[in-house]
Design an enzyme around this catalytic site. Sequence first.
Site, PDB file in Angstrom:
ATOM      1  N   ILE A  55       9.389   7.899  21.699  1.00 27.10           N
ATOM      2  CA  ILE A  55      10.216   6.719  21.974  1.00 27.10           C
ATOM      3  C   ILE A  55       9.654   5.875  23.116  1.00 27.10           C
ATOM      4  O   ILE A  55       9.990   4.732  23.263  1.00 27.10           O
ATOM      5  CB  ILE A  55      11.715   7.059  22.260  1.00 27.10           C
ATOM      6  CG1 ILE A  55      11.870   8.034  23.425  1.00 27.10           C
ATOM      7  CG2 ILE A  55      12.403   7.594  21.012  1.00 27.10           C
ATOM      8  CD1 ILE A  55      13.304   8.122  23.934  1.00 27.10           C
ATOM      9  N   GLY A 108       4.489   5.783  28.460  1.00 24.37           N
ATOM     10  CA  GLY A 108       4.262   5.068  29.708  1.00 24.37           C
ATOM     11  C   GLY A 108       2.988   5.538  30.378  1.00 24.37           C
ATOM     12  O   GLY A 108       2.252   6.375  29.846  1.00 24.37           O
ATOM     13  N   ALA A 150       4.058   9.253  31.571  1.00 19.53           N
ATOM     14  CA  ALA A 150       4.544  10.260  30.624  1.00 19.53           C
ATOM     15  C   ALA A 150       4.795   9.671  29.248  1.00 19.53           C
ATOM     16  O   ALA A 150       4.996   8.464  29.092  1.00 19.53           O
ATOM     17  CB  ALA A 150       5.837  10.874  31.161  1.00 19.53           C
ATOM     18  N   ILE A 185       7.428  10.108  26.152  1.00 21.67           N
ATOM     19  CA  ILE A 185       8.760  10.646  25.882  1.00 21.67           C
ATOM     20  C   ILE A 185       8.971  10.676  24.376  1.00 21.67           C
ATOM     21  O   ILE A 185       8.795   9.654  23.706  1.00 21.67           O
ATOM     22  CB  ILE A 185       9.856   9.736  26.495  1.00 21.67           C
ATOM     23  CG1 ILE A 185       9.578   9.418  27.964  1.00 21.67           C
ATOM     24  CG2 ILE A 185      11.245  10.327  26.282  1.00 21.67           C
ATOM     25  CD1 ILE A 185       9.775  10.544  28.920  1.00 21.67           C
ATOM     26  N   ASP A 194      12.811   6.912  42.738  1.00 25.62           N
ATOM     27  CA  ASP A 194      12.523   5.814  41.804  1.00 25.62           C
ATOM     28  C   ASP A 194      13.842   5.343  41.197  1.00 25.62           C
ATOM     29  O   ASP A 194      14.033   5.360  39.981  1.00 25.62           O
ATOM     30  CB  ASP A 194      11.546   6.290  40.719  1.00 25.62           C
ATOM     31  CG  ASP A 194      10.981   5.133  39.899  1.00 25.62           C
ATOM     32  OD1 ASP A 194      11.093   3.966  40.340  1.00 25.62           O
ATOM     33  OD2 ASP A 194      10.428   5.394  38.819  1.00 25.62           O
TER      34      ASP A 194
HETATM   35  N1  LIG Z   1      17.058  13.251  28.664  1.00 24.02           N
HETATM   36  C1  LIG Z   1      16.956  12.039  28.117  1.00 24.02           C
HETATM   37  N2  LIG Z   1      17.864  11.620  27.194  1.00 24.02           N
HETATM   38  C2  LIG Z   1      17.777  10.399  26.636  1.00 24.02           C
HETATM   39  N3  LIG Z   1      16.792   9.520  26.912  1.00 24.02           N
HETATM   40  C3  LIG Z   1      15.860   9.870  27.812  1.00 24.02           C
HETATM   41  C4  LIG Z   1      15.886  11.141  28.467  1.00 24.02           C
HETATM   42  N4  LIG Z   1      14.827  11.219  29.308  1.00 24.02           N
HETATM   43  C5  LIG Z   1      14.165  10.054  29.178  1.00 24.02           C
HETATM   44  N5  LIG Z   1      14.773   9.229  28.291  1.00 24.02           N
HETATM   45  C6  LIG Z   1      14.355   7.858  27.896  1.00 24.02           C
HETATM   46  O1  LIG Z   1      12.968   7.718  28.122  1.00 24.02           O
HETATM   47  C7  LIG Z   1      12.720   6.732  29.132  1.00 24.02           C
HETATM   48  C8  LIG Z   1      11.563   7.166  30.026  1.00 24.02           C
HETATM   49  O2  LIG Z   1      11.849   8.427  30.639  1.00 24.02           O
HETATM   50  P1  LIG Z   1      11.525   8.692  32.169  1.00 24.02           P
HETATM   51  O3  LIG Z   1      11.863  10.114  32.466  1.00 24.02           O
HETATM   52  O4  LIG Z   1      12.204   7.636  32.979  1.00 24.02           O
HETATM   53  O5  LIG Z   1       9.952   8.551  32.223  1.00 24.02           O
HETATM   54  P2  LIG Z   1       8.966   7.426  32.803  1.00 24.02           P
HETATM   55  O6  LIG Z   1       8.202   8.116  33.879  1.00 24.02           O
HETATM   56  O7  LIG Z   1       8.123   7.026  31.666  1.00 24.02           O
HETATM   57  O8  LIG Z   1       9.802   6.290  33.337  1.00 24.02           O
HETATM   58  C9  LIG Z   1      14.051   6.582  29.864  1.00 24.02           C
HETATM   59  O9  LIG Z   1      14.196   5.317  30.460  1.00 24.02           O
HETATM   60  C10 LIG Z   1      15.043   6.821  28.762  1.00 24.02           C
HETATM   61  O10 LIG Z   1      15.237   5.652  27.997  1.00 24.02           O
HETATM   62 MG   LIG Z   2      11.566   6.185  34.264  1.00 24.99          MG
END
Ligand SMILES: Nc1ncnc2c1ncn2[C@@H]1O[C@H](COP(=O)(O)OP(=O)(O)O)[C@@H](O)[C@H]1O
Ligand SMILES: [Mg+2]
Length: 206
Positions: A7, A10, A13, A15, A124
């Site tokens: 989904i 970045g 990471a 996701i 962050d």
């Molecule tokens: N546990 C979760 N449940 C639902 N969506 C998630 C979850 N973790 C991450 N996401 C989705 O993925 C996006 C990126 O995750 P994040 O952990 O913020 O990583 P990054 O370092 O890429 O910002 C989030 O903004 C959210 O939309």
């Molecule tokens: Mg994030």
Amino acid sequence: MPKESVIKKGAEATISVGEYLGRRVVFKRRTRKGYRDRRLDARITKLRTRNEVRSMAAARAAGLHIPWIYDVDLREGLIVMQFIDGQRLNSQLYCLNHEERISIERKLGFEIARMHAAAISHGDLTTSNILVSGSDIYFIDFSMATRPADTEQLGVDLRLLKEVYKSTHSEFEDEYGEVLKGYTDGGGSREAIEKVAEIERRARYV
Ligand SMILES: Nc1ncnc2c1ncn2[C@@H]1O[C@H](COP(=O)(O)OP(=O)(O)O)[C@@H](O)[C@H]1O
Ligand SMILES: [Mg+2]
């Protein structure tokens, strides 16, 4: 290998959403930096992943809504966590009326106060690292978190959120004040609020 769909890809990471032990989960995989020495890269992956899961566990212990962690692979930089069926705050804000937004914002301030009371700085604190699910506010993306955090680090959290309101949500810029109200009502650190002013004064001179 269970079915997974990416989904978000970045810089830090990737996701994806999938299934793990019959549950809907998010797989967060830290990206390898090709330009970095392999051993250094492996070390950083391990440290950041460990920091993220430990901070999530600490925040959960402090009573915050945090996705459950089901599995971790420090070598791979992989975290398997509960999928939160909700929306990021940055988009949710535009689906709410004024009254609903204020209620979420106050609650958000309250939750940040709870995190700060446990001496955790998120590191962050933007509206894309906050998910709204029903009436619950979830915090994610703790890879830059600090424990125990000092006043400066707590102030940096507030300052970043304030900046996000100013730059990304400029139409509701003033509503950062609602977050701050919730923070204060929730017993948030007065020193951290004062730090924000100090950081801003400093920023003007550089
Ligand atoms: N546990 C979760 N449940 C639902 N969506 C998630 C979850 N973790 C991450 N996401 C989705 O993925 C996006 C990126 O995750 P994040 O952990 O913020 O990583 P990054 O370092 O890429 O910002 C989030 O903004 C959210 O939309
Ligand atoms: Mg994030």
